[in-house]
Design an enzyme around this catalytic site. Structure first.
Site, PDB file in Angstrom:
ATOM      1  N   HIS A  99       0.842  -1.199   0.000  1.00  0.00           N
ATOM      2  CA  HIS A  99       0.000   0.000   0.000  1.00  0.00           C
ATOM      3  C   HIS A  99       0.884   1.258   0.000  1.00  0.00           C
ATOM      4  O   HIS A  99       0.723   2.152  -0.843  1.00  0.00           O
ATOM      5  CB  HIS A  99      -0.911  -0.025   1.233  1.00  0.00           C
ATOM      6  CG  HIS A  99      -1.787   1.190   1.387  1.00  0.00           C
ATOM      7  ND1 HIS A  99      -3.139   1.168   1.146  1.00  0.00           N
ATOM      8  CD2 HIS A  99      -1.507   2.467   1.755  1.00  0.00           C
ATOM      9  CE1 HIS A  99      -3.645   2.368   1.359  1.00  0.00           C
ATOM     10  NE2 HIS A  99      -2.677   3.179   1.735  1.00  0.00           N
ATOM     11  N   GLU A 100       1.802   1.308   0.926  1.00  0.00           N
ATOM     12  CA  GLU A 100       2.650   2.501   1.037  1.00  0.00           C
ATOM     13  C   GLU A 100       3.554   2.648  -0.185  1.00  0.00           C
ATOM     14  O   GLU A 100       3.821   3.757  -0.639  1.00  0.00           O
ATOM     15  CB  GLU A 100       3.475   2.467   2.330  1.00  0.00           C
ATOM     16  CG  GLU A 100       2.654   2.446   3.619  1.00  0.00           C
ATOM     17  CD  GLU A 100       1.597   3.539   3.702  1.00  0.00           C
ATOM     18  OE1 GLU A 100       1.773   4.600   3.065  1.00  0.00           O
ATOM     19  OE2 GLU A 100       0.571   3.340   4.388  1.00  0.00           O
TER      20      GLU A 100
ATOM     21  N   HIS B  73       1.714   4.473  -2.845  1.00  0.00           N
ATOM     22  CA  HIS B  73       1.787   5.931  -2.662  1.00  0.00           C
ATOM     23  C   HIS B  73       3.153   6.447  -3.120  1.00  0.00           C
ATOM     24  O   HIS B  73       3.264   7.502  -3.738  1.00  0.00           O
ATOM     25  CB  HIS B  73       1.640   6.294  -1.181  1.00  0.00           C
ATOM     26  CG  HIS B  73       0.235   6.254  -0.667  1.00  0.00           C
ATOM     27  ND1 HIS B  73      -0.802   6.929  -1.250  1.00  0.00           N
ATOM     28  CD2 HIS B  73      -0.305   5.636   0.433  1.00  0.00           C
ATOM     29  CE1 HIS B  73      -1.920   6.739  -0.549  1.00  0.00           C
ATOM     30  NE2 HIS B  73      -1.640   5.945   0.470  1.00  0.00           N
TER      31      HIS B  73
ATOM     32  N   HIS C  52       3.521   6.788  -6.800  1.00  0.00           N
ATOM     33  CA  HIS C  52       2.753   7.964  -7.224  1.00  0.00           C
ATOM     34  C   HIS C  52       3.613   9.227  -7.050  1.00  0.00           C
ATOM     35  O   HIS C  52       3.646  10.107  -7.907  1.00  0.00           O
ATOM     36  CB  HIS C  52       1.487   8.043  -6.371  1.00  0.00           C
ATOM     37  CG  HIS C  52       0.412   8.935  -6.924  1.00  0.00           C
ATOM     38  ND1 HIS C  52      -0.707   9.272  -6.193  1.00  0.00           N
ATOM     39  CD2 HIS C  52       0.270   9.561  -8.104  1.00  0.00           C
ATOM     40  CE1 HIS C  52      -1.475  10.057  -6.918  1.00  0.00           C
ATOM     41  NE2 HIS C  52      -0.912  10.253  -8.076  1.00  0.00           N
TER      42      HIS C  52
HETATM   43 ZN    ZN Z   1      -2.931   5.246   2.046  1.00  0.00          ZN
END
Ligand code: ZN
Length: 673
Positions: free
Chosen positions: A460-461, A464, A467
């Protein structure tokens, strides 16, 4: 020289001390204030190139100096850094308010906007559009008296929200349950029981004292065999800060009314009919009807599945399920159906193996290589730094990892920007980030084993982080995660989670800590099946919160008086399948929306989840490593930052607008209406 002010390379973590913070920020802000005044007085700021690059340079520099301060405050938990951070935060907030309410600056943006040629690049148009919007939302253009009202209302609101949170905290802290019969604690995890014994001993009490902190509440609801104990905790939790609490001293009923009233006023001052519309001004969703329909449709398509789940629980329990039974019987069902223990899974997930597999995945998808840079030092000896390069060896950026729990370090997992990408006036600066988790520290042999849940968190991290790193936008204010609407910012991260639930990825990202064998497919299958157990019930619960939040803001009418409980009741009648006792006062402790940033925005969780699931389904359709799909995702979603309308970007990637089906299918909730 103050090492914080040296922005020529990576932050000098080895040298930076708390006492550098305030002088650095004070000096920088003073310098920027002068520069801004000069710029506005120079009489030349009629076009984009005269106004924007200098402003972008300033905010880039400010964030570069401010970033290590906030970061070290979070990861070191040192009292010196806390003080330094708090002092600087005041300065930064003041400066921000000053800039966002600067009428001359606003006028300059207006002029530049007018002068923008028809064929100006989309990024320039978007940047100006965002800036003008934020000025407007800050009340910059209001007549003097109303501007003052706006400011005061905002301050009163901040104070009222803080009081809401304090009431929740005080009410929660005031509640205790003393237990002298060990049998009542059956099922609770040993650390919770040990702490309860210590808490009783500290008060010279026999037995155990249970508090209402979240870990205890959560453990009781999941694991306590004693149904009466669960009911007692449920009641205490659901009545916090309300008239129904055992001690009703911290009733938030009036606080909520005041918060709603103030938000409604603020929204009205800057031209919106209600606070929900105000909230949507910065989000991907465009109208209140769109959000309400979105939530309503998800709810109606989930209800049947949730009812089936509830029936299965009742069958296992051999009695009707009450609100305090759901988590407990879900846990039982999970164990009876898919016994896969965290302990077994951990043996397959040494952190370095997981990281290698995850980096290899990024390589496969986006043609990038990630390699450790041993020479870069961090703020602790477990920090690592990775450089990211494109296929042709061109550097893209880099990031630090700080993966292990330490005393004083803030809990949870997150990424943050260290340096935002910038490409202005012929000078290019590459993005750098921090990826922070709180995994179990390495043992004496230097091995840290992750649970599968940890693996999902890491993916998940990392989503990010990609991105932040893969952005191609030149202007920092709309590069990476900047300028991305709140309800879309979790798209890349939740998207990435799906790969941690894919066997072709996990077999590369796992290796038994002794034998090196990848995770066996049979174990993976069980894990995979357990993923969405109770998904329908969980979905409805989130939708109930989201609908309540949105309606309470969208339909607020001062003349109608307090309606919050009636509204909640209405939402529950439409959505919920689990019965709620009359005493339930959930809104009185709903800090996300009454004290935090989720006001009329709680729906964002689901909104982003739908985008992520639908984006991932494109990979499922084409083969999850399909180069063309990945290239499109990178170009249309990961690279664009806030430079483009997200709905348009999504359509460019997916070939159509997002649909709910992928999320419902992936959650096992099914397509049936
Ligand atoms: Zn998040």
């Amino acid at each position: 020289m103050n090492p914080l002010l040296d922005t020529s390379a990576l932050p000098r973590f080895g040298e930076v001390q708390p006492e550098h913070a305030l002088p650095a920020m004070t000096e920088l802000i003073a310098r920027h204030r002068e520069k801004l005044a000069e710029l506005l007085n120079s009489g030349t700021v009629e076009d984009f190139d005269a106004l924007i690059p200098p402003l972008e340079e300033m905010s880039h520099e400010l964030s570069r100096v401010w970033s290590p301060i906030g970061h070290l405050h979070s990861v070191l938990g040192d009292p010196g850094w806390r003080d330094a951070y708090n002092e600087c935060l005041k300065l930064v907030t003041e400066h921000h308010t000053e800039v966002s309410q600067n009428a001359d600056l606003h006028a300059a943006f207006e002029r530049v906007s007018q002068a923008l040629p028809e064929d100006a690049p989309a990024a320039r148009r978007k940047l100006i559009e965002h800036a003008l919007r934020d000025f407007r939302l800050a009340g910059v253009a209001l007549p003097v008296a109303e501007k003052q009202t706006f400011k005061e209302t905002r301050q009163t609101l901040a104070g009222t929200q803080a009081r809401f949170e304090q009431n929740v905290q005080d009410s929660t802290d005031s509640w205790k349950l003393d237990i002298d019969d060990a049998a009542r604690l059956e099922g609770l995890p040993p650390p919770i029981v040990e702490r309860a014994a210590q808490d009783a001993a500290a008060e010279n009490q026999p037995g155990w004292r249970l508090n209402l902190d979240y870990p205890t509440y959560h453990a009781v609801m999941m694991h306590a065999v004693d149904r009466e104990l669960r009911r007692t905790f449920y009641r205490a939790w659901a009545t916090r800060a309300s008239d129904q609490a055992d001690d009703a001293s911290w009733n938030n009923a009036a606080t909520i009314e005041r918060i709603l009233e103030l938000r409604h006023e603020l929204a009205g001052l800057v031209g919106y009919d209600n606070y929900a519309e105000y909230s949507l001004a910065t989000k991907m969703a465009t109208t209140t009807d769109e959000v309400l329909e979105f939530l309503g449709e998800l709810a109606s398509r989930t209800r049947a599945a949730a009812q089936r789940e509830l029936d299965a629980l009742a069958e296992l329990a051999e009695h009707p399920i009450e609100a305090w039974d759901v988590a407990f019987y879900l846990e039982r069902l999970k164990h009876s159906r898919y016994a896969v223990s965290d302990e077994l899974l951990r043996q397959y997930f040494p952190v370095d193996r997981v990281k290698d597999g995850m980096f290899a995945l990024a390589g496969k998808l986006y043609n990038v290589t990630l390699s450790p840079a041993e020479s870069v030092s961090g703020w602790h000896d477990t920090i690592r730094y990775y450089e990211v390069q494109n296929a042709d060896g061109e550097p893209i950026g880099g990031f630090y990892t700080d993966l292990y729990a330490r005393s004083g370090k803030r809990s949870g997992a997150w990424i943050d920007e260290c340096i935002v990408r910038k490409n202005l006036n012929g000078e290019s600066v590459l993005p750098v980030g921090y990826l922070v988790c709180n995994f179990s520290p390495p043992d004496k042999d230097g091995v840290s084993l992750l649970t599968h849940n940890d693996v999902v968190t890491l993916f998940h991290e990392f989503g990010h982080m990609l991105h932040h790193l893969l952005t191609r936008v030149d202007y920092p204010s709309i590069a990476g995660i900047n300028g991305v609407p709140w309800d879309a910012v979790e798209l890349p991260s939740q998207f990435m989670e799906n790969f941690a639930w894919t066997y072709d990825v996990l077999k590369e990202a796992s290796g038994h800590f002794e034998t090196g064998d990848p995770l066996p497919e049979a174990i993976f299958d069980k894990l995979s099946q357990s993923r969405y157990l109770g998904a329908g019930l969980a979905m409805l619960r989130q939708l109930e919160f989201a609908l309540y939040d949105f309606r309470v803001h969208a339909s607020y009418e001062p003349a109608l008086g307090p309606r919050t409980l009636a509204l909640l009741e209405q939402v529950r009648e439409e959505v919920a399948v689990v019965p709620h006792p009359e005493y339930n006062r959930f809104p009185m402790s709903f800090s996300h929306i009454f004290a935090g940033g989720y006001a009329a925005g709680y729906y964002s969780y689901k909104w982003a989840e739908v985008l992520a699931a639908d984006a991932f389904s494109a990979f499922e359709e084409s083969g999850i490593f399909d180069a063309a799909t990945a290239a499109r995702f990178r170009a249309e979603i990961l690279e664009i930052g806030g430079s483009r309308d997200i709905m348009q970007a999504f359509v460019a990637f997916r070939g159509r607008k997002p649909k709910l089906d992928a999320l419902l299918r992936q959650s096992g909730i099914g397509k049936a209406a």
